[in-house]
Design an enzyme around this catalytic site. Structure first.
Site, PDB file in Angstrom:
ATOM      1  N   ASP A  69      51.137  40.995  39.627  1.00  0.00           N
ATOM      2  CA  ASP A  69      49.986  40.254  39.534  1.00  0.00           C
ATOM      3  C   ASP A  69      50.687  39.489  38.223  1.00  0.00           C
ATOM      4  O   ASP A  69      51.532  40.095  37.142  1.00  0.00           O
ATOM      5  CB  ASP A  69      49.257  41.197  39.209  1.00  0.00           C
ATOM      6  CG  ASP A  69      47.893  39.883  39.289  1.00  0.00           C
ATOM      7  OD1 ASP A  69      47.980  39.800  40.166  1.00  0.00           O
ATOM      8  OD2 ASP A  69      47.291  40.870  37.916  1.00  0.00           O
TER       9      ASP A  69
ATOM     10  N   GLU B  69      53.120  36.776  41.978  1.00  0.00           N
ATOM     11  CA  GLU B  69      52.061  35.894  42.262  1.00  0.00           C
ATOM     12  C   GLU B  69      52.623  34.985  40.775  1.00  0.00           C
ATOM     13  O   GLU B  69      52.424  36.088  39.631  1.00  0.00           O
ATOM     14  CB  GLU B  69      50.916  36.760  42.498  1.00  0.00           C
ATOM     15  CG  GLU B  69      49.500  35.604  42.212  1.00  0.00           C
ATOM     16  CD  GLU B  69      48.613  36.197  40.921  1.00  0.00           C
ATOM     17  OE1 GLU B  69      47.679  35.869  41.782  1.00  0.00           O
ATOM     18  OE2 GLU B  69      48.588  37.441  40.361  1.00  0.00           O
TER      19      GLU B  69
END
Length: 616
Positions: A272, A308
């Site tokens: 993330d 990401e």
């Protein structure tokens, strides 16, 4: 208890990594080494078997103790000089919540039923993102097992589980985890999670875990008390940022990644907000070091690392120094944003950058990855954004029409199917699943769910007002928000319950029809698209000239050309012809001679074809 180790004993499994630096680790039968990095205090005690024992302190802030007569299931805590009892930050399991005692876990006792699982090559990935707490009514690992067979039957080859690290409260998205090694207690035990992964492997499905290393949560985070150096002064809006310049912090994160891959046999990790890990510390980006150490540790396994990264950079996805790329793929938010603008006409917040030249932007995403590959970007004051990405393999990009963020950060958790014309969403779904990029679903997409997925949490009352304000502010990045509009309370139990996947919709005629629609697309992908992308490093995408609203994209690989032609408007529009054999038409009744130069496509029509190419 012994303060120093005796004779070194062999680990109980040859597959175990070298002794970890953090946490409680079995080093022999009944012998456990406890380690805590606590440079902010001079003394730490271990509470085990209702006894207290001082831990030995080293010069670099580590506190260590070796104990005999320890069994799995034993309860332990660390005791600080002020008498405060804290959990192990590397706890594998908690007795109840993130504030209480930790449990000793022996990861070698679980008996794997699919021990011979070798994983799947990346080009076969069809990813299904799910949240354990809302995927089933029970919200547990055990209950999720019963739903996997249906996903495998329609062609899903990988599930991606939203973060599992233990967090404060009983419900939440998981991005505020504080005990990164302990699966959230409300979902079940570590062995329950192993059973879920083992069952998925038996179905031929990979399992990917979403991990959060760019910050920790605040509630239940005791590290600042005894290791304030663990964090930097300037944190994120989500929580304190880790100080990756310090080796113990880097080891904590990399050890955690190896832990999930080794002890639970996850097939991959999704990092993330990975751009927050890319800042050089001691001269080497943690993002690079992380991947290199993981690949070195698991050189005999297929491990897929996904990021990401909002920077639209290609470095992590490119080979270097004679090695394969460090990361397999990146979440392509650009593809989502441009398809969302086309489907809904919403051009606020994150979507402002995608309002102008919509069709060229979508063509660029399909043919070459990122939309922004060095072009000026409105949200960055017109400065160039991103890097050229057309030379990368299409499988370096994970495309999606929606995910947890894009749905849940809207005030009411609206799904795309509730915001746009159904035929247009179906056409976009066909493009998503038959294009050579890696497709990702969000749970419920397989039966066309229109049910909301809201942001929810379980925090103390004194935080409720500020969190509602925060949700209102965040929503402005995803939708138009009126001046007098208020955000629903994310701490209200209803926000969680309304987000639990309503499977009654799947049983209705419309849900069954949509499931067949998805299964047919994935069958076509397996039979017709996978042979094209099997050698994905040699695929080149090209956008042909077409009028606005029409997409004509060719992807050329070794021996094949995959062709897309579609009309995403309500008008009858001319379209460049295809040269290959048509294998998919939407709608099924579409009757168009797509091989003619004067071909015209009706509204929301999608055609895919494959041409066999002769060797040059």
């Amino acid at each position: 208890m012994n303060e120093t180790p005796g004779i070194d004993t062999a680990l109980t499994s040859r597959d175990r990594l070298a002794l970890r630096k953090w946490g409680a680790e079995f080093v022999g039968a009944g012998q456990v080494r406890f380690r805590l990095w606590a440079p902010g205090v001079d003394e730490v005690q271990l509470r085990l078997h209702d006894n207290l024992a001082p831990m030995s302190r080293t010069d670099n802030g580590w506190h260590e103790l070796w104990a005999d007569g320890v069994s799995a299931g034993d309860i332990y805590q660390f005791i600080l000089p002020d008498g405060r009892a804290i959990p192990d930050p590397a706890s594998r399991q908690q007795t109840q919540d993130v504030h209480g005692p930790s449990l000793i876990v022996d990861p070698t006792t679980f008996v794997w039923q699919n021990a011979g699982w070798c994983g799947r090559p990346w080009h076969e990935a069809v990813i299904y993102e799910l949240h354990i707490g809302t995927f089933t009514s029970e919200g547990t690992f055990e209950s999720a097992i019963g739903k996997l067979k249906d996903l495998a039957q329609i062609g899903i080859t990988a599930i991606e589980i939203m973060p599992l690290a233990a967090f404060h409260g009983s419900r939440g998205w998981g991005y505020d985890g504080v005990l990164l090694y302990a699966p959230h207690p409300d979902y079940g035990s570590p062995d329950d999670l192993r059973r879920l992964i083992d069952f998925a492997h038996g179905l031929g499905m990979m399992v990917i875990l979403d991990v959060v290393y760019n910050h920790l949560g605040t509630l239940g985070n005791y590290l600042p008390i005894y290791a304030p150096q663990f964090f930097v002064e300037d944190g994120t809006s989500w929580g304190p940022s880790l100080n990756f310049e310090l080796p113990p912090v880097r080891d904590f994160v990399i050890q955690n990644a190896a832990y999930w891959l080794e002890e639970f046999r996850f097939d991959g990790l999704r990092l993330d907000a990975a751009d927050h890990l890319a800042t050089p510390g001691d001269g080497k980006s943690l993002l690079d070091e992380f991947a290199q150490r993981i690949h070195d540790a698991f050189a005999d396994r297929l491990v897929h690392l996904v990021i990401e990264d909002s920077r639209n950079v290609t470095g992590p996805l490119e080979p270097s120094d004679g090695r394969e790329p460090l990361y397999r793929a990146v979440w392509n938010h650009d593809f989502h944003h441009i398809t969302h603008v086309i489907a809904t006409d919403e051009a606020v917040g994150h979507f402002k950058d995608f309002d102008e030249d919509r069709w060229d932007k979508l063509r660029r995403a399909l043919a070459g990855g990122f939309v922004y590959q060095g072009q000026p970007r409105l949200s960055q004051e017109g400065k160039p954004s991103g890097q050229p990405s057309g030379h990368l393999s299409p499988t370096s990009f994970i495309n999606f029409l929606q995910n947890h963020d894009q749905i849940g950060n809207r005030l009411e958790g609206d799904r795309l199917r509730g915001l746009a014309i159904g035929k247009l969403v179906d056409a976009l779904m066909a493009i998503l699943l038959l294009s050579p990029q890696i497709p990702l679903f969000f749970m419920g997409d397989e039966f066309g769910s229109t049910q909301p997925f809201r942001f929810f949490c379980d925090h103390p009352a004194e935080m409720w007002a500020s969190e509602r304000d925060s949700r209102l502010h965040e929503a402005k990045n995803f939708q138009t928000v009126g001046d007098d509009e208020e955000a629903p309370d994310p701490n209200c139990l209803e926000a969680f319950l309304v987000s639990k996947l309503d499977r009654s919709q799947a049983a209705r005629q419309g849900g069954q029809r949509h499931r067949m629609f998805i299964a047919d697309l994935l069958d076509k992908r397996r039979l017709r698209v996978l042979p094209v992308i099997e050698h994905a490093n040699n695929i080149a995408g090209k956008s042909l000239d077409a009028v606005d609203g029409v997409l004509a994209i060719d992807w050329i690989s070794q021996g094949h050309r995959l062709e897309l032609r579609c009309n995403l408007t309500t008008e009858l529009l001319s379209c460049p012809p295809v040269q290959g054999n048509v294998f998919y038409r939407y709608p099924k009744a579409l009757s168009v001679d797509i091989a003619t130069k004067d071909c015209r496509l009706p509204e929301y029509a999608v055609i895919f074809a494959v041409a066999e190419l002769q060797p040059q």
